[in-house]
Design a protein around this motif. Structure first.
Motif, short mmCIF file in Angstrom:
data_model
loop_
_atom_site.label_atom_id
_atom_site.label_comp_id
_atom_site.label_asym_id
_atom_site.label_seq_id
_atom_site.Cartn_x
_atom_site.Cartn_y
_atom_site.Cartn_z
N LYS A 1 0.83 -1.21 0.00
CA LYS A 1 0.00 0.00 0.00
C LYS A 1 0.86 1.25 0.00
O LYS A 1 0.57 2.22 -0.71
CB LYS A 1 -0.91 0.00 1.23
N ALA A 2 1.93 1.24 0.79
CA ALA A 2 2.79 2.42 0.88
C ALA A 2 3.62 2.61 -0.39
O ALA A 2 3.82 3.73 -0.85
CB ALA A 2 3.72 2.28 2.09
N GLN A 3 4.06 1.50 -0.99
CA GLN A 3 4.93 1.58 -2.16
C GLN A 3 4.14 1.74 -3.46
O GLN A 3 4.56 2.45 -4.37
CB GLN A 3 5.81 0.33 -2.24
N GLY A 4 3.02 1.06 -3.55
CA GLY A 4 2.17 1.16 -4.74
C GLY A 4 2.41 0.10 -5.79
O GLY A 4 1.58 -0.09 -6.68
N SER A 5 3.54 -0.57 -5.73
CA SER A 5 3.83 -1.61 -6.73
C SER A 5 4.68 -2.70 -6.09
O SER A 5 5.38 -2.46 -5.10
CB SER A 5 4.54 -1.02 -7.95
N ALA A 6 4.63 -3.89 -6.68
CA ALA A 6 5.42 -5.01 -6.18
C ALA A 6 5.36 -6.15 -7.20
O ALA A 6 4.39 -6.29 -7.94
CB ALA A 6 4.91 -5.50 -4.82
#
Length: 493
Positions: free
Chosen positions: A282-287
Motif C-alpha cells: 500500500k505504501a509503495q504502490g507496486s510489487a
C-alpha cells in the motif's frame, strides 16, 4: 441524399457521451483536437480505425465524436432496401461515391463491419479479400478521401499492414475497467439487482456494456410481472448465457475466484508476514511477488485477499492462456494482459506460471525463448502489483526469479493453524465444537492445507457433514490421496 438513400444513412444521435469512455480519455484528449483541425482545414486522407470485442461501444464512440465536433455522421449501409446484406465490393463503391458527394461539406463517414472488405477472403485456398484485389486503389482511397472516416471492426489482425500504416489513428476499445462496469450496471440494472449481484457482475472482466444494456432492456420489460428477486436471477442468467455464447467462461468462473467469508491470512503457513506485506505494498504502490509451494497452500486465495485489501480488481491469467499458435501471438497476449491490468489499475496474477516461464536453457523452440523474453520485459516495466504463483520454483527461468521483489514460500498447515481452521469450519457447518480427541486425531494428519478444507466446504453443499468425526475422517482421506502409491512387488517375493 435521395439518390443515396438505402446506401448512405444519417447516423442516429449517440446514446452515450465522452464521460462513458474514461478508460480511453488520454487518447480522446488528442484525437478530438486532431479531428477538429481536419474538418476545419479540409484535410484529406483522415481515417480512424476503431477496433475491439463486440459490445464495447465502437459505433457509439464514433457518434459521440461527431456530435462533439458538431458535424453530421453518415453510415455506409450493410444491407439494401429489402434487408439483404450488401457484399464488400458494392459497399466500397458506395463509400467512394459518397466521398465525392460530400467532399465540400463538413461531415464524417462511418464504415462499420470492415471485415466485409478487409477479411472476406478468409485466406481460403489463397483467396484474397476485396481490398487486397484492389490494393493500389484502396491505398489511394485511404490517402485521398476528402471526408474523415471512422472504420470499425472487431479486430485489426486481419488488416494488411500496408493499409494499417495509412490510418491516422488505431484505437483499441477494450472492455471498460471494473469501476466503470460497476457504474454502468448500477445505472441500468440497480432496480432489479441486489448489491452482491452488482459486485458479482462488475467483477466479470469480459462483460461488455452492450451485454449489460441488452439484458437490462429485456428483463426491465418484465418488471410488472415478476418479483425483484426473480428478475435479479434472470438478468444474471441472461448475461451469463451471452458470455458463454461469445466463448467466455461465464460468471461461474468469477464465483470460483471469490474468497470464503472465513478467510484469515494468519492461517496460512508461509515465510513472510502476509498482513505486513499488504501494508508495505500500500505504501509503495507496486510489487512483483512470486508465491510458491505445494498445491492448496493458499497462494491464489492470498492473491485475491491482497487485491481486496488494496481495493483493486484482480486479473487472473494462467500460463496456458498466454500461448498462441500464431507467430508473435504469445508476445501480443503478454503485452495485452499487462496493458489491461495497468489500465484497470488491477492486481495481475499469473497462476501456474511454471507452465510458461520455464528456464530458457531447456527451451527447444525459438518461440519459447521469445515468449519468456517478452514476459521479462513486461514484468520489469509494470508499475502495478504483479503476482506469479507456481507449485515448482526450481523450473523457473533464473532471470525471471531475479526480477521478483520477493519470493514467498507457502507450506502445509501447522497443527495450531489446522486446529483453528477446523473450529471455523465446524461453526460454519453448524457442528458441535470439536473436542480434544478430534484435535489429537487432526495433529496426526500429515500434509493438511487450506485447500483440503475448501474441498470439504464444496462437499458440504451436496453431502452435508453431520458430525465432527466425519469431517476429520474426510480430511484424512484428502491427505491420504497425497501419499505416493506404493507399488506391490512383482513375482513371489
Amino acid at each position: 441524399m435521395d439518390w443515396l438513400r438505402d446506401m448512405i444513412i444519417p447516423s442516429p444521435a449517440p446514446l452515450l457521451s465522452l464521460d462513458d469512455y474514461p478508460h480511453i480519455r488520454a487518447t480522446l484528449d488528442f484525437l478530438l483536437p486532431y479531428l477538429q483541425q481536419a474538418v476545419m482545414n479540409r484535410r484529406p486522407g483522415v481515417n480512424i480505425f476503431i477496433h475491439g470485442t463486440p459490445g464495447t461501444g465502437k459505433t457509439q464512440l464514433a457518434r459521440v465524436l461527431a456530435r462533439q465536433i458538431g458535424c453530421p455522421l453518415f453510415e455506409v449501409s450493410s444491407e439494401d432496401e429489402d434487408g439483404d446484406p450488401i457484399e464488400g465490393e458494392p459497399r466500397l463503391r458506395v463509400f467512394r461515391t459518397a466521398q465525392a458527394f460530400f467532399q465540400n461539406r463538413s461531415a464524417f463517414m462511418l464504415f462499420d463491419e470492415v471485415e466485409d472488405v478487409f477479411n472476406d477472403g478468409n485466406g481460403l485456398f489463397g483467396k484474397k479479400s476485396t481490398v487486397q484485389t484492389r490494393k493500389a486503389w484502396m491505398n489511394r482511397l485511404l490517402e485521398e478521401n476528402p471526408v474523415p472516416t471512422f472504420w470499425l471492426g472487431n479486430s485489426i489482425h486481419s488488416v494488411d499492414p500496408a493499409f494499417i500504416r495509412r490510418f491516422d489513428w488505431e484505437i483499441e476499445l477494450p472492455i471498460p475497467p471494473r469501476a466503470h462496469r460497476d457504474r454502468i450496471i448500477r445505472q441500468q440494472c440497480a432496480q432489479v439487482l441486489t448489491e452482491p449481484a452488482i459486485q458479482r457482475l462488475a467483477a466479470c472482466e469480459e462483460l461488455a456494456p452492450a451485454v449489460i444494456s441488452r439484458a437490462a432492456d429485456v428483463i426491465g420489460s418484465l418488471k410488472e410481472q415478476f418479483p425483484v428477486e426473480h428478475l435479479s436471477s434472470a438478468i444474471q442468467q441472461l448475461m451469463d448465457n451471452t458470455l458463454i455464447a461469445q466463448g467466455h467462461p461465464g460468471l461461474s468462473k468469477d464465483d470460483a475466484l471469490r474468497l470464503p467469508t472465513y478467510y484469515d491470512p494468519g492461517l496460512i503457513n508461509c515465510d513472510a508476514d502476509l498482513t505486513e506485506l499488504v501494508e508495505g505494498i500500500k505504501a509503495q504502490g507496486s510489487a512483483r511477488l512470486c508465491l510458491f509451494g505445494p498445491p492448496g497452500t493458499g497462494k491464489s486465495a492470498y492473491s485475491r485477499w491482497l487485491a481486496e485489501q488494496l481495493d483493486k480488481p484482480l486479473h487472473v491469467k494462467r500460463g496456458a492462456d498466454l500461448l498462441s499458435m500464431w507467430v508473435g501471438g504469445t508476445e501480443k497476449n503478454i503485452a495485452r494482459i499487462f496493458a489491461e491490468a495497468e489500465q484497470d489499475n488491477a492486481v495481475l496474477l499469473i497462476d501456474e506460471v511454471d507452465s510458461f516461464l520455464q528456464d530458457r536453457n531447456a527451451s527447444q523452440h525459438s518461440w519459447e525463448i521469445t515468449g519468456v523474453n517478452e514476459m521479462l520485459t513486461r514484468m520489469e516495466a509494470y508499475n502495478g502489483v504483479f503476482i506469479a504463483s507456481t507449485n515448482r520454483l526450481e523450473g523457473l527461468d533464473a532471470a525471471a526469479l531475479r526480477r521478483f521483489d520477493l519470493k514467498v514460500k507457502f507450506d502445509v498447515l501447522k497443527p495450531a493453524q489446522a486446529w483453528k481452521l477446523l473450529q471455523s469450519y465446524c461453526q460454519t457447518f453448524d457442528l458441535p465444537i470439536p473436542d480434544e480427541h478430534a484435535q489429537n486425531y487432526l495433529q496426526r494428519l500429515d500434509g493438511l492445507t487450506p485447500g483440503d478444507f475448501a474441498v470439504l466446504a464444496r462437499q458440504h453443499r451436496f453431502r452435508p457433514f453431520k458430525e465432527v468425526t466425519a469431517l476429520v475422517r474426510a480430511l484424512e482421506a484428502e491427505c491420504a490421496l497425497k501419499t505416493p502409491h506404493r507399488r506391490q512387488p512383482i513375482g513371489f517375493v
